[in-house]
Scaffold this motif. Structure first.
Motif, PDB file in Angstrom:
ATOM      1  N   SER A  93       0.728  -1.202  -0.013  1.00  0.00           N
ATOM      2  CA  SER A  93       0.046   0.225  -0.016  1.00  0.00           C
ATOM      3  C   SER A  93       0.855   1.097   0.102  1.00  0.00           C
ATOM      4  O   SER A  93       2.077   1.260   0.587  1.00  0.00           O
ATOM      5  CB  SER A  93      -1.003   0.105   1.051  1.00  0.00           C
ATOM      6  N   VAL A  94       0.699   2.177  -0.784  1.00  0.00           N
ATOM      7  CA  VAL A  94       1.305   3.440  -0.831  1.00  0.00           C
ATOM      8  C   VAL A  94       0.216   4.450  -0.639  1.00  0.00           C
ATOM      9  O   VAL A  94      -0.874   4.685  -1.133  1.00  0.00           O
ATOM     10  CB  VAL A  94       1.961   3.701  -2.276  1.00  0.00           C
ATOM     11  N   MET A  95       0.789   5.539   0.291  1.00  0.00           N
ATOM     12  CA  MET A  95       0.002   6.532   0.535  1.00  0.00           C
ATOM     13  C   MET A  95       0.836   7.891   0.317  1.00  0.00           C
ATOM     14  O   MET A  95       1.827   8.187   0.491  1.00  0.00           O
ATOM     15  CB  MET A  95      -0.453   6.715   2.053  1.00  0.00           C
ATOM     16  N   LEU A  96       0.242   8.790  -0.178  1.00  0.00           N
ATOM     17  CA  LEU A  96       0.749  10.273  -0.654  1.00  0.00           C
ATOM     18  C   LEU A  96       0.796  11.055   0.821  1.00  0.00           C
ATOM     19  O   LEU A  96      -0.343  11.566   1.146  1.00  0.00           O
ATOM     20  CB  LEU A  96      -0.214  11.047  -1.647  1.00  0.00           C
ATOM     21  N   GLN A  97       1.679  11.269   1.373  1.00  0.00           N
ATOM     22  CA  GLN A  97       1.921  12.020   2.368  1.00  0.00           C
ATOM     23  C   GLN A  97       1.954  13.458   2.299  1.00  0.00           C
ATOM     24  O   GLN A  97       1.478  14.424   2.965  1.00  0.00           O
ATOM     25  CB  GLN A  97       3.317  11.692   3.197  1.00  0.00           C
ATOM     26  N   GLU A  98       2.559  13.976   1.269  1.00  0.00           N
ATOM     27  CA  GLU A  98       2.843  15.199   0.895  1.00  0.00           C
ATOM     28  C   GLU A  98       2.983  15.556  -0.541  1.00  0.00           C
ATOM     29  O   GLU A  98       3.802  14.716  -1.344  1.00  0.00           O
ATOM     30  CB  GLU A  98       4.107  16.060   1.707  1.00  0.00           C
ATOM     31  N   MET A  99       2.110  16.438  -1.211  1.00  0.00           N
ATOM     32  CA  MET A  99       2.323  16.548  -2.698  1.00  0.00           C
ATOM     33  C   MET A  99       2.928  17.928  -2.774  1.00  0.00           C
ATOM     34  O   MET A  99       2.724  18.903  -2.162  1.00  0.00           O
ATOM     35  CB  MET A  99       0.819  17.025  -3.062  1.00  0.00           C
ATOM     36  N   ARG A 100       4.220  17.880  -3.504  1.00  0.00           N
ATOM     37  CA  ARG A 100       5.147  18.990  -3.847  1.00  0.00           C
ATOM     38  C   ARG A 100       5.334  19.142  -5.397  1.00  0.00           C
ATOM     39  O   ARG A 100       6.067  20.031  -5.750  1.00  0.00           O
ATOM     40  CB  ARG A 100       6.278  18.730  -3.143  1.00  0.00           C
ATOM     41  N   SER A 101       4.894  18.246  -6.023  1.00  0.00           N
ATOM     42  CA  SER A 101       5.487  18.158  -7.577  1.00  0.00           C
ATOM     43  C   SER A 101       4.285  18.912  -8.635  1.00  0.00           C
ATOM     44  O   SER A 101       4.776  18.889  -9.734  1.00  0.00           O
ATOM     45  CB  SER A 101       5.495  16.511  -8.059  1.00  0.00           C
ATOM     46  N   GLN A 102       2.947  19.210  -8.290  1.00  0.00           N
ATOM     47  CA  GLN A 102       2.139  19.967  -9.190  1.00  0.00           C
ATOM     48  C   GLN A 102       1.622  21.055  -8.408  1.00  0.00           C
ATOM     49  O   GLN A 102       0.407  21.201  -8.438  1.00  0.00           O
ATOM     50  CB  GLN A 102       1.095  18.898  -9.417  1.00  0.00           C
ATOM     51  N   PRO A 103       2.548  22.093  -8.322  1.00  0.00           N
ATOM     52  CA  PRO A 103       1.944  23.440  -7.936  1.00  0.00           C
ATOM     53  C   PRO A 103       1.446  23.995  -8.915  1.00  0.00           C
ATOM     54  O   PRO A 103       1.765  24.285 -10.052  1.00  0.00           O
ATOM     55  CB  PRO A 103       3.192  23.988  -7.178  1.00  0.00           C
ATOM     56  N   VAL A 104       0.437  25.041  -8.738  1.00  0.00           N
ATOM     57  CA  VAL A 104      -0.208  25.902  -9.715  1.00  0.00           C
ATOM     58  C   VAL A 104      -0.210  27.291  -8.686  1.00  0.00           C
ATOM     59  O   VAL A 104      -0.848  27.343  -7.553  1.00  0.00           O
ATOM     60  CB  VAL A 104      -1.417  25.635 -10.349  1.00  0.00           C
ATOM     61  N   SER A 105       0.142  28.455  -9.212  1.00  0.00           N
ATOM     62  CA  SER A 105      -0.045  29.762  -8.651  1.00  0.00           C
ATOM     63  C   SER A 105      -1.180  30.402  -9.326  1.00  0.00           C
ATOM     64  O   SER A 105      -1.463  30.601 -10.472  1.00  0.00           O
ATOM     65  CB  SER A 105       1.214  30.724  -8.890  1.00  0.00           C
ATOM     66  N   VAL A 106      -2.149  31.039  -7.988  1.00  0.00           N
ATOM     67  CA  VAL A 106      -3.158  31.644  -8.331  1.00  0.00           C
ATOM     68  C   VAL A 106      -2.895  32.879  -7.794  1.00  0.00           C
ATOM     69  O   VAL A 106      -2.957  33.026  -6.370  1.00  0.00           O
ATOM     70  CB  VAL A 106      -4.487  30.785  -7.794  1.00  0.00           C
ATOM     71  N   LEU A 107      -2.870  34.051  -8.356  1.00  0.00           N
ATOM     72  CA  LEU A 107      -2.627  35.325  -8.058  1.00  0.00           C
ATOM     73  C   LEU A 107      -3.693  36.458  -8.357  1.00  0.00           C
ATOM     74  O   LEU A 107      -4.474  36.130  -9.043  1.00  0.00           O
ATOM     75  CB  LEU A 107      -1.069  35.898  -8.565  1.00  0.00           C
ATOM     76  N   GLY A 108      -3.400  37.630  -7.703  1.00  0.00           N
ATOM     77  CA  GLY A 108      -4.484  38.813  -7.912  1.00  0.00           C
ATOM     78  C   GLY A 108      -5.519  38.817  -7.056  1.00  0.00           C
ATOM     79  O   GLY A 108      -5.723  38.570  -5.970  1.00  0.00           O
ATOM     80  N   SER A 109      -6.685  39.200  -7.641  1.00  0.00           N
ATOM     81  CA  SER A 109      -7.988  39.346  -7.130  1.00  0.00           C
ATOM     82  C   SER A 109      -8.651  38.128  -6.650  1.00  0.00           C
ATOM     83  O   SER A 109      -9.774  38.035  -7.047  1.00  0.00           O
ATOM     84  CB  SER A 109      -8.683  40.377  -7.592  1.00  0.00           C
ATOM     85  N   VAL A 110      -7.984  37.274  -6.042  1.00  0.00           N
ATOM     86  CA  VAL A 110      -8.710  36.004  -5.495  1.00  0.00           C
ATOM     87  C   VAL A 110      -8.568  36.075  -3.951  1.00  0.00           C
ATOM     88  O   VAL A 110      -7.912  36.602  -3.140  1.00  0.00           O
ATOM     89  CB  VAL A 110      -8.105  34.725  -5.770  1.00  0.00           C
ATOM     90  N   ARG A 111      -9.582  35.247  -3.214  1.00  0.00           N
ATOM     91  CA  ARG A 111      -9.711  35.295  -1.807  1.00  0.00           C
ATOM     92  C   ARG A 111      -8.410  34.645  -1.169  1.00  0.00           C
ATOM     93  O   ARG A 111      -8.100  35.069  -0.013  1.00  0.00           O
ATOM     94  CB  ARG A 111     -11.199  34.692  -1.362  1.00  0.00           C
ATOM     95  N   THR A 112      -7.688  33.721  -1.547  1.00  0.00           N
ATOM     96  CA  THR A 112      -6.611  32.872  -1.236  1.00  0.00           C
ATOM     97  C   THR A 112      -5.658  32.806  -1.850  1.00  0.00           C
ATOM     98  O   THR A 112      -5.206  31.719  -2.507  1.00  0.00           O
ATOM     99  CB  THR A 112      -7.089  31.690  -0.339  1.00  0.00           C
ATOM    100  N   PRO A 113      -4.787  33.932  -2.508  1.00  0.00           N
ATOM    101  CA  PRO A 113      -3.823  33.910  -3.449  1.00  0.00           C
ATOM    102  C   PRO A 113      -2.842  32.985  -2.995  1.00  0.00           C
ATOM    103  O   PRO A 113      -2.418  32.972  -1.456  1.00  0.00           O
ATOM    104  CB  PRO A 113      -3.396  35.375  -3.689  1.00  0.00           C
ATOM    105  N   GLY A 114      -1.967  32.426  -3.804  1.00  0.00           N
ATOM    106  CA  GLY A 114      -0.886  31.659  -3.285  1.00  0.00           C
ATOM    107  C   GLY A 114      -0.820  30.517  -4.199  1.00  0.00           C
ATOM    108  O   GLY A 114      -1.129  30.261  -5.465  1.00  0.00           O
ATOM    109  N   VAL A 115       0.130  29.489  -3.726  1.00  0.00           N
ATOM    110  CA  VAL A 115       0.512  28.337  -4.518  1.00  0.00           C
ATOM    111  C   VAL A 115      -0.356  27.313  -3.994  1.00  0.00           C
ATOM    112  O   VAL A 115      -0.646  27.045  -2.823  1.00  0.00           O
ATOM    113  CB  VAL A 115       1.900  27.794  -4.308  1.00  0.00           C
ATOM    114  N   HIS A 116      -1.192  26.441  -4.969  1.00  0.00           N
ATOM    115  CA  HIS A 116      -2.166  25.397  -4.659  1.00  0.00           C
ATOM    116  C   HIS A 116      -1.345  24.245  -5.463  1.00  0.00           C
ATOM    117  O   HIS A 116      -0.980  24.458  -6.376  1.00  0.00           O
ATOM    118  CB  HIS A 116      -3.486  25.674  -5.044  1.00  0.00           C
ATOM    119  N   GLN A 117      -1.785  22.869  -4.779  1.00  0.00           N
ATOM    120  CA  GLN A 117      -1.485  21.635  -5.503  1.00  0.00           C
ATOM    121  C   GLN A 117      -2.531  21.048  -6.159  1.00  0.00           C
ATOM    122  O   GLN A 117      -3.656  20.964  -5.791  1.00  0.00           O
ATOM    123  CB  GLN A 117      -0.873  20.966  -4.319  1.00  0.00           C
TER     124      GLN A 117
END
Length: 311
Positions: A93-117
């Motif tokens: 069994s394999v469990m994903l503990q932390e996602m770091r490989s597929q970031p997308v940056s959402v910037l500007g006039s959004v409620r929670t700007p930043g990097v999301h996976q």
């Protein structure tokens, strides 16, 4: 708040249409941390394992496995296949503990700007909903920048930037929300930068029924009378003469004052006046009414915050 909720609902609807029931579609990549468990193999479960920058994961007994591009289920099968040399029927069994490989940056006039996976394939509306949706002062188009390796962005007008390393494109939010252009709700790729620029705003202050900032539509321009209409007209204390536009200049601390007689403009005796981005239309109160209005504000503690409205 209404716009944010619309975006979230629209994103869920799109997701249901595109993907059906949720499945484990997350594609592993460099930097992801995994917990690997194999029945009766304690040495495999001591610490998390990380996929290295080349896409490999190095495990006891199995050695190096190229995990980049696999789902969790595919990696489980690959590990089990390697362990068959030692165990007849390996239970992996394999469990994903932390996602770091597929970031997308959402910037500007959004409620929670930043990097999301990204977790599996996400479309544009779903990514905007990950960032909490658009702020009230957001404009009517969203910009997308994509690394060249992912190919051209499938939107009209997409072009390479000056460096030749990124594709750049824009899409109108309104046509997405109204489902008039389903082909423009494109899949978002890892490392995309999604930007929601602040919209062009004009402000109406003073003796009007609905003072505040008003976001202009895509490629839209407005005039004094149109801005007054957005503010729902005069209140009971308005003075039609003596109004003015306060316009930005090269000096941030100074504004150009443009005198207006709203009465003559309304009567057709003077031409309507075009407004520019960040203009402030100020409608004064008159005589005794002004004094009464000020007294009322002091008595009831009316705040000075400016609301921003989308039409």
């Amino acid at each position: 708040m209404k716009l944010a909720m619309v975006l979230v609902c629209a994103a869920l609807a799109w997701g249901q249409q595109a993907e059906g029931p949720l499945v484990s579609t997350y594609v592993l990549g460099p930097g992801d941390q995994l917990i690997v468990r194999v029945l009766d193999m304690e040495e495999m479960s001591k610490d998390p394992f990380q996929i290295d920058m080349r896409g490999n994961i190095n495990l006891p007994m199995t050695g190096r496995i190229y995990a980049k591009g696999m789902t969790v289920e595919q990696l489980e099968e690959a590990i089990a296949e390697r362990l068959k040399a030692y165990i007849k029927q390996p239970d992996v069994s394999v469990m994903l503990q932390e996602m770091r490989s597929q970031p997308v940056s959402v910037l500007g006039s959004v409620r929670t700007p930043g990097v999301h996976q990204l977790q599996g394939e996400k479309n544009l509306l779903e990514v905007l909903s990950l960032a909490g949706g658009l702020q009230p002062d957001a404009g009517y188009s969203v910009r997308i920048a994509r690394e060249k390796q992912w190919g051209k962005i499938p939107l009209p007008g997409a072009k390479l930037d000056d460096t030749g390393q990124y594709w750049i494109a824009e899409v109108g939010v309104k046509e997405l929300m109204e489902a008039r252009a389903p082909e423009k709700n494109i899949p978002i790729k890892p490392h995309d930068v999604v930007t929601a620029p602040k919209g062009q705003i004009v402000y109406v202050m003073g003796a009007v029924k609905k003072s505040g900032g008003f976001v202009l539509g895509e490629k839209e321009r407005t005039t004094v009378l149109e801005a007054l209409s957005m503010a729902e007209g005069f209140d009971n204390f308005a003075k039609r003469g003596g109004a003015k536009i306060l316009r930005k200049t090269d000096k941030p601390e100074q504004r150009l004052e443009i005198a207006l007689d709203l009465g003559k403009i309304l009567d057709g005796k003077q031409k309507d006046v075009p407004m520019e981005q960040d203009d402030i239309l100020f409608v004064p109160t008159s005589g005794v009414r002004k004094t009464l209005a000020r007294a009322g504000e002091a008595a009831f503690g009316i705040g000075t915050g400016v609301a921003v409205y989308r039409r």
